[in-house]
Design a protein around this motif. Sequence first.
Motif, short mmCIF file in Angstrom:
data_model
loop_
_atom_site.label_atom_id
_atom_site.label_comp_id
_atom_site.label_asym_id
_atom_site.label_seq_id
_atom_site.Cartn_x
_atom_site.Cartn_y
_atom_site.Cartn_z
N ARG A 1 24.29 37.40 54.10
CA ARG A 1 23.85 37.16 55.49
C ARG A 1 24.37 35.82 55.99
N ARG B 1 28.17 35.61 56.94
CA ARG B 1 28.66 36.35 58.12
C ARG B 1 29.15 35.39 59.20
N GLY C 1 25.91 42.86 55.18
CA GLY C 1 27.29 42.42 55.38
C GLY C 1 28.28 42.82 54.32
#
Length: 209
Positions: free
Chosen positions: A137, A140, A166
């Motif tokens: 996360r 990203r 992701g």
Amino acid sequence: MLERLLDSKILIVIRGLNLREATDLCEILLENDLRFVEVSFSEEDADEVLKTLKKHFDGELFLGAGTIFDEKNYRKALAAGADYVLSPGLSQKMAELSKKDRIPYIPGVFTPTDVQNALELGYDVLKLYPADMNLLRSYRGPFPKVKFIPFGGVTDENVTLYLSSGAAAVGIGSYIANKKLLRERNFKELDDRIKKIKSLIGGLSGSCR
């Protein structure tokens, strides 16, 4: 080849299986249209297992060599017919060798420095090891173009969370390449697990359209 891996979303990791168990597993994977398999070179006879699997499944499965971080095992992997190589960490030596030999290489990363160094070497398909949902996360934002493949502990209970966090694909080990189930020849349970994982991933893909 790596684009096909990302499209398939699943790479199965073989570790600690004997040749019969590995062959049985690959038959089941092929029946379920899972075509990317890594043979971990943490085992002494990994090159023989890989070589035999290549003879049986060449042209049907994409067979890679994992846990490759020294030249000796790299050479053994290529001699066994590896279609691609992976390492648990980022190795400049493996990057140099694989570029010279024109074989796809998936380096392992964990820290932001690892990711930056991999990008500088020209790699954007990266093994996240050990798997970490919070890192996925977090990455990203600074690394939107990197395709992360988390490895370690991926099961039906968390695969959709990894992908929604992701991950571009996932590496799955003992949940599917399960020595106990293969030793007992409990192929139905393995088939059920594979179908469940595929259904979960397919459902997630459908919800994102």
